[in-house]
Design an enzyme around this catalytic site. Structure first.
Site, PDB file in Angstrom:
ATOM      1  N   ARG A 137      25.728  66.029  31.079  1.00 22.86           N
ATOM      2  CA  ARG A 137      24.319  65.989  30.323  1.00 22.86           C
ATOM      3  C   ARG A 137      23.676  64.785  29.810  1.00 22.86           C
ATOM      4  NH1 ARG A 137      25.287  71.412  27.389  1.00 22.86           N
ATOM      5  NH2 ARG A 137      26.203  70.410  25.914  1.00 22.86           N
ATOM      6  N   HIS A 175      31.566  66.000  24.793  1.00 21.47           N
ATOM      7  CA  HIS A 175      32.129  67.738  25.258  1.00 21.47           C
ATOM      8  C   HIS A 175      32.094  67.819  26.316  1.00 21.47           C
ATOM      9  CE1 HIS A 175      30.746  71.650  24.761  1.00 21.47           C
ATOM     10  NE2 HIS A 175      29.680  71.398  25.738  1.00 21.47           N
ATOM     11  N   MET A 324      13.381  98.542  30.419  1.00 16.93           N
ATOM     12  CA  MET A 324      12.659  97.599  29.728  1.00 16.93           C
ATOM     13  C   MET A 324      13.521  98.072  28.182  1.00 16.93           C
ATOM     14  SD  MET A 324       9.028  95.916  29.121  1.00 16.93           S
ATOM     15  CE  MET A 324       8.890  95.787  30.318  1.00 16.93           C
TER      16      MET A 324
HETATM   17  C1  LIG Z   1      27.489  74.867  22.327  1.00 15.09           C
HETATM   18  C2  LIG Z   1      27.996  73.399  21.970  1.00 15.09           C
HETATM   19  C3  LIG Z   1      29.354  73.878  21.174  1.00 15.09           C
HETATM   20  C4  LIG Z   1      30.443  75.160  21.217  1.00 15.09           C
HETATM   21  O1  LIG Z   1      30.278  74.931  22.387  1.00 15.09           O
HETATM   22  P1  LIG Z   1      31.571  76.986  22.216  1.00 15.09           P
HETATM   23  O2  LIG Z   1      31.969  76.633  23.133  1.00 15.09           O
HETATM   24  O3  LIG Z   1      30.602  77.810  21.973  1.00 15.09           O
HETATM   25  O4  LIG Z   1      32.533  76.303  21.114  1.00 15.09           O
HETATM   26  C5  LIG Z   1      29.995  72.317  20.778  1.00 15.09           C
HETATM   27  N1  LIG Z   1      29.267  71.440  21.433  1.00 15.09           N
HETATM   28  C6  LIG Z   1      28.550  71.440  22.172  1.00 15.09           C
HETATM   29  C7  LIG Z   1      27.656  69.781  22.363  1.00 15.09           C
HETATM   30  C8  LIG Z   1      27.827  72.097  22.177  1.00 15.09           C
HETATM   31  O5  LIG Z   1      26.749  72.006  23.047  1.00 15.09           O
END
Ligand SMILES: *Cc1c(COP(=O)(O)O)cnc(C)c1O
Length: 385
Positions: A137, A175, A324
């Site tokens: 990403r 992430h 809806m």
């Molecule tokens: C949304 C997100 C989270 C949280 O993810 P969860 O699965 O809801 O705990 C953490 N870090 C990043 C970068 C995210 O985009």
């Protein structure tokens, strides 16, 4: 008269459940700092009240998807550090500075543009360096295990970023792509972020205060040493759901309960067709309740002929297509149901099931609850607003 907020369809947001989930998650790793995700209007729960409660509970930081979400929080009086995870166009850097928002930066080009804007404003922008270790990403790319050249390339770029004027690199993060699917893949990502951090230290870049990688799935699934680094970053677990049915639930409480007040109960004869497309036909004389909730309220139309709602202690099936603004529920087996009674559509024991039936995840169902659905906040067991 009933409360004006609960005449049609509403979402009760239980701040006590939020507090319970917060404490439970914090307890899993008491030494780690805590960043609470409040993007997408706090997963549909209402960003300002959720952020305010998290601030009260002692969260260290909040994160949002975009600048506008961060501004909403500042304008509602939130003082906690706020990390903006999505890209912010450099022409809006002034607003990041004015509102004191920390920006995630995952490439040198964005960093340069933000640096120039910060210098022009005579201010310093806090950033967290985003590393892509396998999500595909955003972030400085380091995907290859044991590839010295790739590691050096990532290290050099981040070093160049951190040397830019007007930026203060406070954090480094990555992430996980599959923390609710593959422990091996997650461990590899963890090793890669450690490799990148090691490379940065070798380059003399030790100024970072915060290192983070674990969203809900990793926080709940893994306990290997160091896995959470020094901050955890849960979202969905705060709102009471596990990211995937395979993830161990330590006793989270769903924060949101969506309710709808039955608009009419009607007796229809065997053979009657229900809703658009006539996809349902009554097999017997039936009692049909009309619920004032449809896809305009965020109820997925894909749940037509699938969803069950709870009325009293009975689960009652939705018949025919979800419209809806309304849907029809067979209450033949729930005698005594009348106009004005309340059906629970999402909530403990219901949301995850609905998500599975809709072929999605609880995240999407709660995020989708539209603005037409009033939010009602509960604290210490009582309605506060
Ligand atoms: C949304 C997100 C989270 C949280 O993810 P969860 O699965 O809801 O705990 C953490 N870090 C990043 C970068 C995210 O985009």
């Amino acid at each position: 008269m009933t409360d004006r907020k609960t005449v049609r369809t509403w979402a009760e947001v239980d701040l006590d459940a939020l507090a319970h989930n917060y404490r439970l998650l914090r307890g899993l790793d008491p030494k780690a700092k805590f960043l609470g995700l409040v993007k997408a209007d706090a997963y549909g729960h209402g960003a300002a009240p959720i952020a305010k409660k998290l601030q009260e509970l002692g969260a260290d930081m909040l994160a949002v998807a975009c600048l506008d979400e961060a501004i909403v929080l500042r304008e509602s009086g939130i003082a906690l550090p706020i990390l903006c995870l999505g890209q912010t166009p450099p022409e809006l850097a002034d607003e990041l500075l004015a509102y004191d928002i920390t920006q995630a930066v995952g490439d040198l080009e964005s960093g340069k543009a933000l640096s120039a804007a910060a210098v022009a404003a005579g201010k310093t922008l806090k950033i967290h360096v985003k590393v892509d270790t396998g999500m595909g990403r955003l972030g400085f790319v380091y995907y290859e295990d044991d590839d010295e050249a790739a590691l050096e390339r990532a290290g050099k770029e981040i070093e160049a970023l951190c040397a830019l004027p007007g930026l203060e690199a406070e954090g480094v993060f990555t992430h996980f792509a599959n923390a609710d699917g593959s422990e091996t893949y997650t461990k590899n990502q963890y090793i890669r972020i450690q490799d990148v951090i090691g490379e940065l230290w070798d380059r003399g870049l030790c100024q970072f205060k915060i290192y983070h990688c674990a969203a809900s799935a990793a926080v709940l699934n893994y306990t290997w040493t160091g896995c959470n680094m020094n901050m955890i970053r849960p979202g969905i677990a705060l709102y009471g759901y596990v990211p995937d049915p395979s993830v161990r639930d330590p006793g989270l409480k769903p924060v949101m309960t969506v309710k709808s007040r039955i608009a009419a109960v009607r007796e229809l004869p065997a053979g009657a067709k229900i809703s658009y497309g006539c996809t349902a036909t009554l097999e017997q004389d039936s009692q049909i309740a009309v619920l004032p909730m449809g896809y305009g309220d965020g109820l997925p139309r894909a749940l037509s002929n699938k969803l069950e709602v709870r009325i009293g202690d009975k689960l009652c099936p939705v018949l025919g297509r979800i419209c809806m603004d309304m849907c029809m529920v067979d209450v033949t087996d729930a005698p005594g149901v009348k106009t004005g009674d309340v059906a629970t559509v999402y909530g403990p024991g219901l949301t995850d099931k609905a998500a599975q039936l809709a072929g999605t995840i609880a995240y999407e169902l709660v995020c989708r609850i539209s603005t037409r659905v009033t939010r009602v906040y509960l604290e210490n067991g009582a309605k506060i607003f």
